[in-house]
Design a protein around this motif. Sequence first.
Motif, PDB file in Angstrom:
ATOM      1  N   MET A  91       0.820  -1.211   0.000  1.00 39.10           N
ATOM      2  CA  MET A  91       0.000   0.000   0.000  1.00 39.10           C
ATOM      3  C   MET A  91       0.852   1.258   0.000  1.00 39.10           C
ATOM      4  SD  MET A  91      -3.197  -0.959   2.514  1.00 39.10           S
ATOM      5  CE  MET A  91      -4.053   0.588   2.126  1.00 39.10           C
ATOM      6  N   SER A  92       2.074   1.145   0.520  1.00 41.38           N
ATOM      7  CA  SER A  92       2.987   2.290   0.497  1.00 41.38           C
ATOM      8  C   SER A  92       3.520   2.541  -0.904  1.00 41.38           C
ATOM      9  CB  SER A  92       4.155   2.047   1.459  1.00 41.38           C
ATOM     10  OG  SER A  92       3.695   1.935   2.791  1.00 41.38           O
ATOM     11  N   ARG A  94       1.796   1.651  -3.859  1.00 38.31           N
ATOM     12  CA  ARG A  94       0.756   2.010  -4.834  1.00 38.31           C
ATOM     13  C   ARG A  94      -0.596   2.124  -4.149  1.00 38.31           C
ATOM     14  NH1 ARG A  94      -1.809  -2.731  -7.079  1.00 38.31           N
ATOM     15  NH2 ARG A  94      -1.017  -4.650  -6.122  1.00 38.31           N
ATOM     16  N   ASN A  95      -1.519   2.773  -4.831  1.00 40.27           N
ATOM     17  CA  ASN A  95      -2.848   3.010  -4.281  1.00 40.27           C
ATOM     18  C   ASN A  95      -3.670   1.728  -4.283  1.00 40.27           C
ATOM     19  OD1 ASN A  95      -5.103   4.414  -3.281  1.00 40.27           O
ATOM     20  ND2 ASN A  95      -5.886   4.737  -5.359  1.00 40.27           N
ATOM     21  N   THR A  97      -7.180  -0.087  -2.481  1.00 43.24           N
ATOM     22  CA  THR A  97      -8.380   0.070  -1.662  1.00 43.24           C
ATOM     23  C   THR A  97      -9.137  -1.239  -1.483  1.00 43.24           C
ATOM     24  OG1 THR A  97      -9.729   0.680  -3.586  1.00 43.24           O
ATOM     25  CG2 THR A  97      -8.665   2.483  -2.356  1.00 43.24           C
ATOM     26  N   ARG A 120      -5.769   2.498   5.634  1.00 40.27           N
ATOM     27  CA  ARG A 120      -6.368   3.713   5.074  1.00 40.27           C
ATOM     28  C   ARG A 120      -6.891   4.628   6.182  1.00 40.27           C
ATOM     29  NH1 ARG A 120     -10.973   1.990   1.569  1.00 40.27           N
ATOM     30  NH2 ARG A 120     -11.104   4.227   1.129  1.00 40.27           N
ATOM     31  N   ASP A 123      -4.056   6.623   7.404  1.00 42.03           N
ATOM     32  CA  ASP A 123      -3.784   7.719   6.471  1.00 42.03           C
ATOM     33  C   ASP A 123      -4.762   8.868   6.690  1.00 42.03           C
ATOM     34  OD1 ASP A 123      -1.653   6.456   5.255  1.00 42.03           O
ATOM     35  OD2 ASP A 123      -2.855   5.614   3.618  1.00 42.03           O
TER      36      ASP A 123
END
Length: 390
Positions: A91-92, A94-95, A97, A120, A123
């Motif tokens: 996740m660090s 690339r995006n 969800t 998330r 974040d």
Amino acid sequence: MPRLTLGVNSRLSKDYKFTNMYAPKFTITNSILKNVGLVEAAREVIINAPIVPSYEKKFREEAIARQVHYGTHLEGNDLLYPEAIKVVAEMSARNITSANQVIGVVGQEKDIQEVVNYRRVMDYISQLYSQNNSEFIYTEAILNQIHLVSVDKLVSPEHAGRYRVEQVTVRNTQTGEIFFRPPPAVEVPFLVKDVIDWLNSAPNRELHPVLRAGIIHYDLAAIHPYVEANGRTARAFATLVLLVEGYDIKRLFALEEYFDRQAAEYYGAIASVSNQSSDLLERDLTPWLDFFTKALAVELSRVKEKVRTLSVDSRLVRHLGGRQIELSERQLKLMEYIQSQREITMATAKNILSMVSEDTILRDLKDLANKGVISKHGVTKAAKYVLSAS
């Protein structure tokens, strides 16, 4: 109302008066006072520690990973720590969800999604805390957004970020034991509004942030506003309070790890307060605050000791005029040894970096010397490298 007569600082040593209808009951015991004192001592060391940027970045990433893993594991997530680390690392880069976007992680889709969501959430509260100012207003919208992200793709939309409309029970996810029954659904909106109003009231902001975070953590867990993920939501909101009110402490700590490792004590402390009375206003939060402050004291004391081993020697800092430097992973390992033993030889360096060639080690040591971090004594293979401030 609590009467605070002992203290580490002004926010613990005055007669504190609540001005809201909601007034949490608790007593500042010697144990709580000691815990907050340990928090303050650790905070001072950590904040002022001259950590090189690469150390700090790595340590912060590890803390976030621990927050995410243990924060979800505490509620029954079965994803192993190494797998959770992979999710956080990806996740660090690339995006992401959705669990379907995660590659190479072994685990149930639901467990992976919970980890993705909680990362998330971290974040989200980081974005809020970056806007930190003395007028920060806590809102139900923030609370609901934390919950919405926590349960994304895990519950039906009508339950995401929306208060429950049915009665629920609270169980220990590890034992299945029913700990307590939260208030009726019809009371939830009013109770949440009361505790948020209490948090925003100017006089109540004078209370020590650690206690404020502990109180809101308990209140949200006890009210249990949602059908699922109440624990994650309560812990994230409490973390937000700490961050906003000056206790971000370089984001190097993870309370969730202590909570998870002491799960029985964690749930027991919440239950011991919740079972006192069906009325939130009548409960004495002292046992819970004792546990919460102890948890933060233990975690920050652990971080403090770690930071001390990673910090540049104070004499070296003075020698460098307080300048921080960037070190490679190999140089970090060499410096950890030099700091503890005060010197290193090539033979020892080769043992520490056994997978690296002698030429590479020599380049690393020469680079450290050029940066003024260490100096070389001797010219043979028996030469020693010592802190240049020695």
